[in-house]
Design a protein around this motif. Structure first.
Motif, mmCIF file in Angstrom:
data_model
loop_
_atom_site.group_PDB
_atom_site.id
_atom_site.type_symbol
_atom_site.label_atom_id
_atom_site.label_comp_id
_atom_site.label_asym_id
_atom_site.label_seq_id
_atom_site.Cartn_x
_atom_site.Cartn_y
_atom_site.Cartn_z
ATOM 1 N N SER A 41 0.825 -1.206 0.000
ATOM 2 C CA SER A 41 0.000 0.000 0.000
ATOM 3 C C SER A 41 0.860 1.257 0.000
ATOM 4 C CB SER A 41 -0.904 -0.001 1.234
ATOM 5 O OG SER A 41 -1.502 1.266 1.409
ATOM 6 N N SER A 42 0.400 2.252 -0.736
ATOM 7 C CA SER A 42 1.123 3.529 -0.790
ATOM 8 C C SER A 42 1.077 4.273 0.535
ATOM 9 C CB SER A 42 0.543 4.418 -1.901
ATOM 10 O OG SER A 42 -0.827 4.692 -1.650
ATOM 11 N N ARG A 43 0.306 3.763 1.499
ATOM 12 C CA ARG A 43 0.338 4.365 2.835
ATOM 13 C C ARG A 43 1.713 4.200 3.482
ATOM 14 N NH1 ARG A 43 -4.443 1.407 2.839
ATOM 15 N NH2 ARG A 43 -3.427 -0.257 4.011
ATOM 16 N N ILE A 44 2.434 3.173 3.096
ATOM 17 C CA ILE A 44 3.756 2.894 3.685
ATOM 18 C C ILE A 44 4.809 3.635 2.875
ATOM 19 C CG2 ILE A 44 5.431 1.100 4.220
ATOM 20 C CD1 ILE A 44 3.083 -0.820 4.605
ATOM 21 N N LYS A 45 5.432 4.638 3.512
ATOM 22 C CA LYS A 45 6.345 5.535 2.815
ATOM 23 C C LYS A 45 7.671 5.651 3.570
ATOM 24 C CE LYS A 45 2.478 8.452 1.268
ATOM 25 N NZ LYS A 45 2.467 7.960 -0.104
ATOM 26 N N PRO A 46 8.761 5.984 2.862
ATOM 27 C CA PRO A 46 10.033 6.204 3.549
ATOM 28 C C PRO A 46 9.989 7.493 4.363
ATOM 29 C CG PRO A 46 10.227 6.826 1.243
ATOM 30 C CD PRO A 46 8.865 6.200 1.403
ATOM 31 N N ILE A 47 10.663 7.513 5.507
ATOM 32 C CA ILE A 47 10.709 8.744 6.296
ATOM 33 C C ILE A 47 11.623 9.774 5.641
ATOM 34 C CG2 ILE A 47 10.117 7.564 8.435
ATOM 35 C CD1 ILE A 47 13.089 7.782 9.234
ATOM 36 N N ASP A 48 12.423 9.328 4.676
ATOM 37 C CA ASP A 48 13.251 10.234 3.868
ATOM 38 C C ASP A 48 13.302 9.650 2.463
ATOM 39 O OD1 ASP A 48 16.123 10.942 2.689
ATOM 40 O OD2 ASP A 48 15.563 12.519 4.101
ATOM 41 N N ARG A 49 13.054 10.482 1.454
ATOM 42 C CA ARG A 49 12.919 9.981 0.088
ATOM 43 C C ARG A 49 14.221 9.421 -0.482
ATOM 44 N NH1 ARG A 49 8.910 10.722 -3.187
ATOM 45 N NH2 ARG A 49 10.281 11.151 -4.966
ATOM 46 N N SER A 50 15.345 9.699 0.145
ATOM 47 C CA SER A 50 16.607 9.160 -0.350
ATOM 48 C C SER A 50 16.837 7.721 0.102
ATOM 49 C CB SER A 50 17.780 10.028 0.129
ATOM 50 O OG SER A 50 17.925 9.945 1.540
ATOM 51 N N MET A 51 15.977 7.212 0.958
ATOM 52 C CA MET A 51 16.178 5.872 1.513
ATOM 53 C C MET A 51 15.837 4.792 0.489
ATOM 54 S SD MET A 51 14.788 6.330 5.413
ATOM 55 C CE MET A 51 15.857 7.113 6.630
ATOM 56 N N SER A 52 16.652 3.733 0.500
ATOM 57 C CA SER A 52 16.504 2.655 -0.464
ATOM 58 C C SER A 52 17.046 1.370 0.151
ATOM 59 C CB SER A 52 17.280 2.999 -1.744
ATOM 60 O OG SER A 52 17.204 1.966 -2.693
ATOM 61 N N PHE A 53 16.417 0.239 -0.162
ATOM 62 C CA PHE A 53 16.880 -1.030 0.381
ATOM 63 C C PHE A 53 16.431 -2.179 -0.493
ATOM 64 C CE2 PHE A 53 12.613 -0.726 2.151
ATOM 65 C CZ PHE A 53 12.127 -2.003 1.962
ATOM 66 N N CYS A 54 17.053 -3.333 -0.276
ATOM 67 C CA CYS A 54 16.624 -4.580 -0.896
ATOM 68 C C CYS A 54 17.178 -5.713 -0.049
ATOM 69 C CB CYS A 54 17.139 -4.680 -2.331
ATOM 70 S SG CYS A 54 16.421 -6.061 -3.275
ATOM 71 N N GLY A 55 16.316 -6.665 0.327
ATOM 72 C CA GLY A 55 16.790 -7.760 1.147
ATOM 73 C C GLY A 55 15.694 -8.758 1.453
ATOM 74 N N PRO A 56 16.071 -9.887 2.052
ATOM 75 C CA PRO A 56 15.089 -10.920 2.408
ATOM 76 C C PRO A 56 14.239 -10.519 3.595
ATOM 77 C CG PRO A 56 17.279 -11.570 3.125
ATOM 78 C CD PRO A 56 17.451 -10.311 2.329
ATOM 79 N N ALA A 57 12.997 -10.953 3.572
ATOM 80 C CA ALA A 57 12.016 -10.556 4.581
ATOM 81 C C ALA A 57 12.127 -11.402 5.845
ATOM 82 C CB ALA A 57 10.608 -10.674 4.013
ATOM 83 N N VAL A 58 12.144 -10.711 6.985
ATOM 84 C CA VAL A 58 11.865 -11.300 8.285
ATOM 85 C C VAL A 58 10.523 -10.715 8.716
ATOM 86 C CG1 VAL A 58 12.490 -11.280 10.729
ATOM 87 C CG2 VAL A 58 14.226 -11.744 9.006
ATOM 88 N N THR A 59 9.526 -11.560 8.919
ATOM 89 C CA THR A 59 8.164 -11.082 9.176
ATOM 90 C C THR A 59 7.831 -11.118 10.656
ATOM 91 O OG1 THR A 59 7.231 -13.290 8.815
ATOM 92 C CG2 THR A 59 7.407 -11.835 6.895
ATOM 93 N N VAL A 60 7.213 -10.037 11.136
ATOM 94 C CA VAL A 60 6.893 -9.879 12.554
ATOM 95 C C VAL A 60 5.453 -9.379 12.685
ATOM 96 C CG1 VAL A 60 7.479 -8.717 14.712
ATOM 97 C CG2 VAL A 60 9.297 -9.288 13.074
ATOM 98 N N ARG A 61 4.677 -10.051 13.527
ATOM 99 C CA ARG A 61 3.326 -9.583 13.815
ATOM 100 C C ARG A 61 3.294 -9.028 15.228
ATOM 101 N NH1 ARG A 61 -0.805 -7.421 11.739
ATOM 102 N NH2 ARG A 61 -0.819 -8.977 10.073
ATOM 103 N N CYS A 62 2.944 -7.738 15.343
ATOM 104 C CA CYS A 62 2.808 -7.079 16.638
ATOM 105 C C CYS A 62 1.349 -6.713 16.880
ATOM 106 C CB CYS A 62 3.642 -5.798 16.695
ATOM 107 S SG CYS A 62 5.419 -6.050 16.840
#
Length: 227
Positions: A41-62
């Motif tokens: 969802s586009s609701r999830i946004k970077p806190i800074d637009r320069s941020m970038s990542f790629c990696g395997p998912a570790v999933t957590v339910r809180c």
């Protein structure tokens, strides 16, 4: 009946080489190339637009307004992992800040993604840890409720499995199934090559109607243009 195992520690991660190759492409390119799927969802946004990542998912339910399992997840995550936290899209809580950010940075964790809120954003930006969230909130949390780690997780309207590859940049976050990554990389490269050729043709004088093959489409729809 056997009790539920809260924390699963054994799952297959993609190779670093596959992650590095996929990271060359933008989130939008990956989304389009794999058939317009995987976009959070586009609701999830970077806190800074320069941020970038790629990696395997570790999933957590809180639980909402509770970051107990996030702290457990950080403990079990490995260098290069992306920690994804689903907390019911509860935005009025700062579930993550600079202290936990430093805990992640010290372990070499690649990024933090949550559908809840974060705080201490200036410190997190200075830290250089990519953080993507559903909100920014200064409100505190509790540490009360157990939940699953490295089980399938629904976050941002997408289901993510541990070991899936997650890519985030200024435009958003997209997930690629680990077993589909090689195919998606090839599709992304083909898309980039096609778009680069289109750009060259535009600069050579080509038009959108011509290059996007819209002549027959527009005629069929009855487009009228003033003479």
């Amino acid at each position: 009946m056997k009790p539920m195992i809260h924390v699963k520690t054994k799952f297959e991660r993609p190779s670093e080489e596959v992650v590095e190759r996929l990271a060359k492409f933008s989130s939008a390119t990956i989304h389009e190339a794999q058939g317009r799927k995987g976009a959070l969802s586009s609701r999830i946004k970077p806190i800074d637009r320069s941020m970038s990542f790629c990696g395997p998912a570790v999933t957590v339910r809180c639980a909402p307004r509770d970051n107990l399992m996030l702290q457990v997840g950080i403990h079990y995550a490995q260098a290069g992992d992306v920690v994804l936290v689903g907390a019911g899209e509860f935005t009025e809580a700062g579930t993550f800040g600079d202290v936990l950010g430093n805990a992640m940075k010290a372990k070499g964790i690649a990024a933090m993604v949550t559908d809840s809120g974060v705080r201490d954003t200036q410190d997190l930006i200075a830290l250089g840890l990519p953080v993507f969230s559903g909100s920014i909130s200064i409100k505190g949390t509790v540490k009360e409720t157990l939940g699953p780690i490295n089980h399938p997780l629904v976050i941002g309207d997408e289901i993510i499995f541990p070991g899936d590859i997650v890519r985030g940049d200024a435009d958003g976050v997209v997930v690629v199934r680990r077993e589909e990554a090689e195919e998606v990389i090839d599709l992304c490269q083909a898309r980039v090559d096609h778009e680069n050729e289109l750009i060259k043709l535009y600069h050579a004088g080509g038009t959108t109607i011509e290059l996007c093959q819209l002549t027959d489409v527009l005629k069929a729809k009855g487009l009228l243009v003033e003479e």
